[in-house]
Design an enzyme around this catalytic site. Structure first.
Site, mmCIF file in Angstrom:
data_model
loop_
_atom_site.group_PDB
_atom_site.id
_atom_site.type_symbol
_atom_site.label_atom_id
_atom_site.label_comp_id
_atom_site.label_asym_id
_atom_site.label_seq_id
_atom_site.Cartn_x
_atom_site.Cartn_y
_atom_site.Cartn_z
ATOM 1 N N ASN A 1 2.474 -4.805 -3.706
ATOM 2 C CA ASN A 1 3.537 -4.209 -4.521
ATOM 3 C C ASN A 1 4.858 -4.830 -4.075
ATOM 4 O O ASN A 1 5.388 -4.479 -3.028
ATOM 5 C CB ASN A 1 3.530 -2.685 -4.303
ATOM 6 C CG ASN A 1 4.678 -1.988 -5.003
ATOM 7 O OD1 ASN A 1 5.388 -2.597 -5.811
ATOM 8 N ND2 ASN A 1 4.877 -0.718 -4.692
ATOM 9 N N GLU B 1 8.227 6.240 -5.150
ATOM 10 C CA GLU B 1 9.629 5.852 -5.386
ATOM 11 C C GLU B 1 10.044 6.162 -6.816
ATOM 12 O O GLU B 1 11.207 6.473 -7.086
ATOM 13 C CB GLU B 1 9.819 4.364 -5.028
ATOM 14 C CG GLU B 1 9.796 4.176 -3.509
ATOM 15 C CD GLU B 1 9.345 2.814 -3.030
ATOM 16 O OE1 GLU B 1 9.230 1.888 -3.844
ATOM 17 O OE2 GLU B 1 9.088 2.704 -1.817
ATOM 18 N N GLU C 1 -0.733 7.326 -0.693
ATOM 19 C CA GLU C 1 0.414 6.784 0.033
ATOM 20 C C GLU C 1 1.275 7.929 0.559
ATOM 21 O O GLU C 1 2.128 8.463 -0.174
ATOM 22 C CB GLU C 1 1.262 5.912 -0.897
ATOM 23 C CG GLU C 1 0.540 4.691 -1.419
ATOM 24 C CD GLU C 1 1.528 3.585 -1.759
ATOM 25 O OE1 GLU C 1 1.365 2.494 -1.235
ATOM 26 O OE2 GLU C 1 2.476 3.839 -2.519
ATOM 27 N N GLY D 1 7.229 2.091 4.014
ATOM 28 C CA GLY D 1 8.391 1.309 4.424
ATOM 29 C C GLY D 1 9.012 1.774 5.732
ATOM 30 O O GLY D 1 10.114 1.362 6.077
ATOM 31 N N SER E 1 3.016 1.243 5.134
ATOM 32 C CA SER E 1 3.123 0.413 6.340
ATOM 33 C C SER E 1 1.788 -0.226 6.723
ATOM 34 O O SER E 1 1.486 -0.396 7.906
ATOM 35 C CB SER E 1 3.699 1.226 7.508
ATOM 36 O OG SER E 1 5.004 1.690 7.179
HETATM 37 P P1 PGA Z 1 4.972 -0.431 2.531
HETATM 38 O O1 PGA Z 1 4.958 0.057 1.010
HETATM 39 O O2 PGA Z 1 3.693 -1.187 2.763
HETATM 40 O O3 PGA Z 1 6.188 -1.308 2.650
HETATM 41 O O4 PGA Z 1 5.047 0.795 3.377
HETATM 42 C C1 PGA Z 1 3.787 0.489 0.401
HETATM 43 C C2 PGA Z 1 4.055 0.959 -1.005
HETATM 44 O O5 PGA Z 1 5.102 1.576 -1.221
HETATM 45 O O6 PGA Z 1 3.264 0.729 -1.922
#
Ligand code: PGA
Length: 250
Positions: free
Chosen positions: A11, A97, A167, A173, A212
């Site tokens: 993503n 998000e 998630e 993140g 992450s």
């Molecule tokens: P991340 O994001 O791997 O940077 O934590 C994952 C996502 O939001 O799909």
């Protein structure tokens, strides 16, 4: 026992200029190890066309990061699933998000997943709890409610065609990934919920972990019984780290 093909999805969120997106897609396609895992990259909307040109003839699939729940009409700024048909084989629906920034409800996310299916595109539908919800001991019930909305919208018969990404919001993140035990607990709860609606589908539906995820921890998630792949944000923005994750998936 069903054999579910592993899926590694990148993503890219709202990152990368056009040249960088094209370069990254090319490096992923060229560097793809031999293996059976399905691989998909999800660039920002304007780069779908140039990235799709680079991916022609490779086994890297293309995904979008969102779609409208509506078919067409007065929806300024939105992109319908049928507009993505022919370009994308996957679309992310209900990323946290978007739930946060665009106030997407469970009901809307469900309708987006249904719109994707109607357009012949596999939705990767995201679910996951906040830290507050987890600390209150309500993570499982919170995610079950999200899953119920998806099931209600797409219908029991379509469940084998969807992908669900667990998630946890607090892991996205942040560098603070969930433990494989946490991922397994929620993934098995998701599968049980699917089973309640369509027992046969529960063995087929793919469940991803995201938050992450990186090359160092990918194997631990993929090693638990109910996690069938990863939705990768930050670590998908560099071909080396993304390809390492793909290699771990086999
Ligand atoms: P991340 O994001 O791997 O940077 O934590 C994952 C996502 O939001 O799909």
């Amino acid at each position: 026992m069903a054999t579910r093909t592993r899926l590694i999805a990148g993503n890219w969120k709202m990152n990368l200029e056009e040249w960088a997106a094209v370069e990254l897609a090319g490096s992923v396609a060229d560097g793809l190890p031999n293996g059976s895992a399905e691989v998909v990259v999800c660039p920002p909307f304007p780069w779908l066309v140039p990235v799709s040109a680079v991916l022609q003839g490779s086994r890297v699939a293309l995904g979008a990061q969102d779609c409208s729940a509506a078919e067409s009409g007065a929806y300024t700024g939105q992109v319908s699933a049928s507009m993505l048909n022919g370009l994308c084989s996957f679309v992310i629906a209900g990323h946290s998000e978007r739930r946060r920034d665009a106030c997407e409800s469970n009901e809307l996310v469900g309708r987006k997943a249904a719109a994707a299916l109607a357009a012949g595109i596999t939705p990767i539908v995201c679910v996951g709890e906040s830290l507050e919800t987890r600390d209150a001991g309500e993570a499982v019930t919170f995610v079950e409610t999200q899953v119920d909305a998806i099931v209600a919208a797409v219908g029991a018969a379509s469940l084998p065609q969807i992908v669900i990404a667990y998630e946890p919001i607090w892991a996205i993140g942040t560098g603070r990934s969930a433990s494989p035990e946490d991922a397994q607990e929620i993934a098995s709860a998701i599968r049980a919920r699917i089973s309640g609606a369509n027992a046969a589908a529960s063995a087929d539906v793919r469940i991803l972990y995201g938050g992450s995820a990186n090359a160092a921890n990918a194997g631990t998630y993929l090693g638990v019984p109910d996690v069938d792949g990863l939705l990768v944000g930050g670590a998908s923005l560099k071909s080396d780290s993304f390809l390492e994750i793909v290699a771990v998936a086999g």
